[in-house]
Design a protein around this motif. Structure first.
Motif, PDB file in Angstrom:
ATOM      1  N   LEU A 180     -48.189  10.156   5.929  1.00  0.00           N
ATOM      2  CA  LEU A 180     -48.485   8.797   5.484  1.00  0.00           C
ATOM      3  C   LEU A 180     -49.443   8.095   6.454  1.00  0.00           C
ATOM      4  CD1 LEU A 180     -47.792   6.954   3.131  1.00  0.00           C
ATOM      5  CD2 LEU A 180     -45.956   5.974   4.507  1.00  0.00           C
ATOM      6  N   ASN A 181     -49.244   8.294   7.754  1.00  0.00           N
ATOM      7  CA  ASN A 181     -50.180   7.741   8.736  1.00  0.00           C
ATOM      8  C   ASN A 181     -51.590   8.267   8.499  1.00  0.00           C
ATOM      9  OD1 ASN A 181     -48.348   6.167  10.241  1.00  0.00           O
ATOM     10  ND2 ASN A 181     -47.780   7.892  11.544  1.00  0.00           N
ATOM     11  N   ASP A 182     -51.692   9.572   8.222  1.00  0.00           N
ATOM     12  CA  ASP A 182     -52.988  10.200   7.983  1.00  0.00           C
ATOM     13  C   ASP A 182     -53.656   9.602   6.750  1.00  0.00           C
ATOM     14  OD1 ASP A 182     -55.137  11.900   8.221  1.00  0.00           O
ATOM     15  OD2 ASP A 182     -54.104  13.654   7.430  1.00  0.00           O
ATOM     16  N   LEU A 183     -52.867   9.442   5.685  1.00  0.00           N
ATOM     17  CA  LEU A 183     -53.396   8.859   4.457  1.00  0.00           C
ATOM     18  C   LEU A 183     -53.864   7.423   4.696  1.00  0.00           C
ATOM     19  CD1 LEU A 183     -53.870   9.018   1.393  1.00  0.00           C
ATOM     20  CD2 LEU A 183     -51.485   8.326   1.061  1.00  0.00           C
ATOM     21  N   ALA A 184     -53.046   6.625   5.375  1.00  0.00           N
ATOM     22  CA  ALA A 184     -53.386   5.230   5.641  1.00  0.00           C
ATOM     23  C   ALA A 184     -54.643   5.120   6.505  1.00  0.00           C
ATOM     24  CB  ALA A 184     -52.220   4.519   6.310  1.00  0.00           C
ATOM     25  N   GLU A 185     -54.738   5.960   7.531  1.00  0.00           N
ATOM     26  CA  GLU A 185     -55.910   5.923   8.402  1.00  0.00           C
ATOM     27  C   GLU A 185     -57.172   6.332   7.650  1.00  0.00           C
ATOM     28  OE1 GLU A 185     -54.865   8.371  11.708  1.00  0.00           O
ATOM     29  OE2 GLU A 185     -53.273   6.992  12.383  1.00  0.00           O
ATOM     30  N   SER A 186     -57.060   7.309   6.741  1.00  0.00           N
ATOM     31  CA  SER A 186     -58.209   7.737   5.945  1.00  0.00           C
ATOM     32  C   SER A 186     -58.692   6.622   5.021  1.00  0.00           C
ATOM     33  CB  SER A 186     -57.848   8.975   5.113  1.00  0.00           C
ATOM     34  OG  SER A 186     -57.503  10.064   5.936  1.00  0.00           O
ATOM     35  N   LEU A 187     -57.772   5.751   4.604  1.00  0.00           N
ATOM     36  CA  LEU A 187     -58.107   4.643   3.706  1.00  0.00           C
ATOM     37  C   LEU A 187     -58.349   3.327   4.444  1.00  0.00           C
ATOM     38  CD1 LEU A 187     -55.434   5.311   0.918  1.00  0.00           C
ATOM     39  CD2 LEU A 187     -57.899   5.691   0.719  1.00  0.00           C
ATOM     40  N   ASN A 188     -58.206   3.343   5.777  1.00  0.00           N
ATOM     41  CA  ASN A 188     -58.232   2.092   6.554  1.00  0.00           C
ATOM     42  C   ASN A 188     -57.201   1.112   6.004  1.00  0.00           C
ATOM     43  OD1 ASN A 188     -60.217   2.785   8.437  1.00  0.00           O
ATOM     44  ND2 ASN A 188     -61.862   2.251   7.022  1.00  0.00           N
ATOM     45  N   ALA A 189     -56.004   1.606   5.741  1.00  0.00           N
ATOM     46  CA  ALA A 189     -54.971   0.818   5.063  1.00  0.00           C
ATOM     47  C   ALA A 189     -53.833   0.442   6.000  1.00  0.00           C
ATOM     48  CB  ALA A 189     -54.409   1.602   3.871  1.00  0.00           C
ATOM     49  N   GLU A 190     -53.173  -0.677   5.673  1.00  0.00           N
ATOM     50  CA  GLU A 190     -51.943  -1.085   6.337  1.00  0.00           C
ATOM     51  C   GLU A 190     -50.759  -0.678   5.475  1.00  0.00           C
ATOM     52  OE1 GLU A 190     -50.733  -5.106   8.536  1.00  0.00           O
ATOM     53  OE2 GLU A 190     -50.591  -5.311   6.362  1.00  0.00           O
ATOM     54  N   ILE A 191     -49.682  -0.257   6.124  1.00  0.00           N
ATOM     55  CA  ILE A 191     -48.459   0.127   5.418  1.00  0.00           C
ATOM     56  C   ILE A 191     -47.480  -1.042   5.451  1.00  0.00           C
ATOM     57  CG2 ILE A 191     -46.486   1.712   5.397  1.00  0.00           C
ATOM     58  CD1 ILE A 191     -48.352   3.719   6.915  1.00  0.00           C
ATOM     59  N   GLU A 192     -47.002  -1.441   4.289  1.00  0.00           N
ATOM     60  CA  GLU A 192     -45.976  -2.478   4.233  1.00  0.00           C
ATOM     61  C   GLU A 192     -44.653  -1.827   3.841  1.00  0.00           C
ATOM     62  OE1 GLU A 192     -45.198  -7.083   2.984  1.00  0.00           O
ATOM     63  OE2 GLU A 192     -46.962  -6.054   2.184  1.00  0.00           O
ATOM     64  N   ILE A 193     -43.748  -1.707   4.819  1.00  0.00           N
ATOM     65  CA  ILE A 193     -42.438  -1.112   4.547  1.00  0.00           C
ATOM     66  C   ILE A 193     -41.583  -2.113   3.780  1.00  0.00           C
ATOM     67  CG2 ILE A 193     -40.350  -0.150   5.583  1.00  0.00           C
ATOM     68  CD1 ILE A 193     -42.001   0.513   8.063  1.00  0.00           C
ATOM     69  N   VAL A 194     -41.032  -1.664   2.662  1.00  0.00           N
ATOM     70  CA  VAL A 194     -40.229  -2.542   1.810  1.00  0.00           C
ATOM     71  C   VAL A 194     -38.875  -1.905   1.558  1.00  0.00           C
ATOM     72  CG1 VAL A 194     -40.060  -3.680  -0.430  1.00  0.00           C
ATOM     73  CG2 VAL A 194     -42.286  -3.442   0.672  1.00  0.00           C
ATOM     74  N   ASN A 195     -37.828  -2.691   1.725  1.00  0.00           N
ATOM     75  CA  ASN A 195     -36.486  -2.236   1.371  1.00  0.00           C
ATOM     76  C   ASN A 195     -35.889  -3.254   0.407  1.00  0.00           C
ATOM     77  OD1 ASN A 195     -33.260  -2.073   2.242  1.00  0.00           O
ATOM     78  ND2 ASN A 195     -34.320  -0.107   2.141  1.00  0.00           N
ATOM     79  N   VAL A 196     -35.479  -2.777  -0.765  1.00  0.00           N
ATOM     80  CA  VAL A 196     -34.898  -3.653  -1.787  1.00  0.00           C
ATOM     81  C   VAL A 196     -33.385  -3.674  -1.603  1.00  0.00           C
ATOM     82  CG1 VAL A 196     -34.654  -4.101  -4.249  1.00  0.00           C
ATOM     83  CG2 VAL A 196     -36.786  -3.122  -3.373  1.00  0.00           C
ATOM     84  N   VAL A 197     -32.820  -4.874  -1.445  1.00  0.00           N
ATOM     85  CA  VAL A 197     -31.382  -5.025  -1.184  1.00  0.00           C
ATOM     86  C   VAL A 197     -30.730  -5.855  -2.287  1.00  0.00           C
ATOM     87  CG1 VAL A 197     -31.695  -4.842   1.303  1.00  0.00           C
ATOM     88  CG2 VAL A 197     -31.738  -7.105   0.232  1.00  0.00           C
ATOM     89  N   ASP A 198     -29.412  -5.704  -2.425  1.00  0.00           N
ATOM     90  CA  ASP A 198     -28.659  -6.502  -3.386  1.00  0.00           C
ATOM     91  C   ASP A 198     -28.640  -7.962  -2.935  1.00  0.00           C
ATOM     92  OD1 ASP A 198     -28.028  -4.370  -5.012  1.00  0.00           O
ATOM     93  OD2 ASP A 198     -26.222  -3.878  -3.871  1.00  0.00           O
TER      94      ASP A 198
END
Length: 287
Positions: A180-198
């Motif tokens: 995922l880091n490799d993919l994000a760096e290739s796209l110059n992208a930021e990763i937004e970690i999301v966790n859906v909770v009750d």
């Protein structure tokens, strides 16, 4: 990300996968392989020359030869239409059914990423084996991006990662985050970690702490964290990615091959069926 495989059955939906690959920025400097997986009697030389040796022409093979020649011509037209000087497209007919063929092709060509179109449907006949995209996800040793019919380019500098910190002994989170880091760096992208909770049941502060510790432990880079209250994890992730206009929605999966697939519900499978945002799936048990 150096090499991308795009399995194509020459439908409009599979063409969307090619569109997404070409929508990626110039920084995503990967070779593209457009491949149709069809059992045929013509041998590997056909993929190179398009010629048919007379020894293959007999009554039983006439239809197969005609079909493969048509597929090859259509692949050539697609490759010509989408190729650019800086991003040529390799194309071929691979002598295999899809699932086995993808597994072999990925290994033989050191593929780093698979992109494929999906109808988002699963017939009764496919229940035990899964639709074509899910079959590939179950055996893929690299990330798989599934893309639906109504593809619209989102902001590829944004990747939403739907993350659960639960794990089992076969999970390889470190390699998954490296992909995922490799993919994000290739796209110059930021990763937004999301966790859906009750809503009202889980502590947002505690969950944010868990996610932060997870990201640090497995060396996830260039990320932010969001905890989202929603009664349905799948819809919560889909809505969040849509609201952010994210280019990709990523998930890690435990998807199993064969009979065991019917014994567990796969969030990645549901997302690939219902998300209009292209879904990146990384199978923790295969990488």
């Amino acid at each position: 990300m150096r090499k991308i495989l795009i399995p194509s059955d020459l439908t409009d939906i599979s063409e969307n996968a090619l569109r997404l690959a070409m929508d990626m920025p110039e920084t995503f400097n990967a070779e593209i392989y457009l491949v149709n997986f069809t059992k045929h009697p013509l041998g590997e030389s056909f993929a190179v020359t398009g010629d048919v040796d007379k020894k293959y022409v007999n009554e039983d093979n006439v239809y197969a030869i005609s079909l493969v020649k048509r597929y090859y011509k259509q692949l050539a037209e697609l490759a010509t239409r989408y190729s650019t000087e800086t991003r040529p497209i390799h194309y071929k007919i691979y002598d295999s059914v899809l699932k086995k063929g993808v597994t072999k092709f990925v290994k033989e060509n050191d593929i780093d990423l698979i992109i494929m179109g999906t109808s988002g449907e699963e017939s009764a006949e496919e229940f035990f084996s899964g639709n074509h995209t899910e079959q590939v996800i179950e055996v893929a040793t690299c990330p798989v991006i599934s893309i639906k019919e109504n593809y619209k380019k989102g902001d590829l500098s944004k990747i939403v990662l739907g993350l659960s910190t639960e794990r089992d002994r076969k999970d390889n989170f470190l390699k998954a985050t490296n992909y995922l880091n490799d993919l994000a760096e290739s796209l110059n992208a930021e990763i937004e970690i999301v966790n859906v909770v009750d809503p009202g049941k889980d502590s947002k502060i505690e969950r944010e702490k868990e996610l932060s510790e997870f990201a640090s432990k497995f060396d996830l880079r260039n990320y932010t964290i969001s905890v989202v209250p929603y009664h349905d994890k799948e819809k919560g992730l889909i809505n969040f990615a849509s609201e952010r206009n994210a280019g990709l929605l990523a998930v890690f999966t435990h998807a199993e091959d064969g009979f065991f697939r019917i014994l567990r519900s796969s969030l990645s499978e549901h997302l690939s069926m219902h998300s209009e945002t292209p879904v990146v799936t990384i199978n923790l048990h295969n990488i």
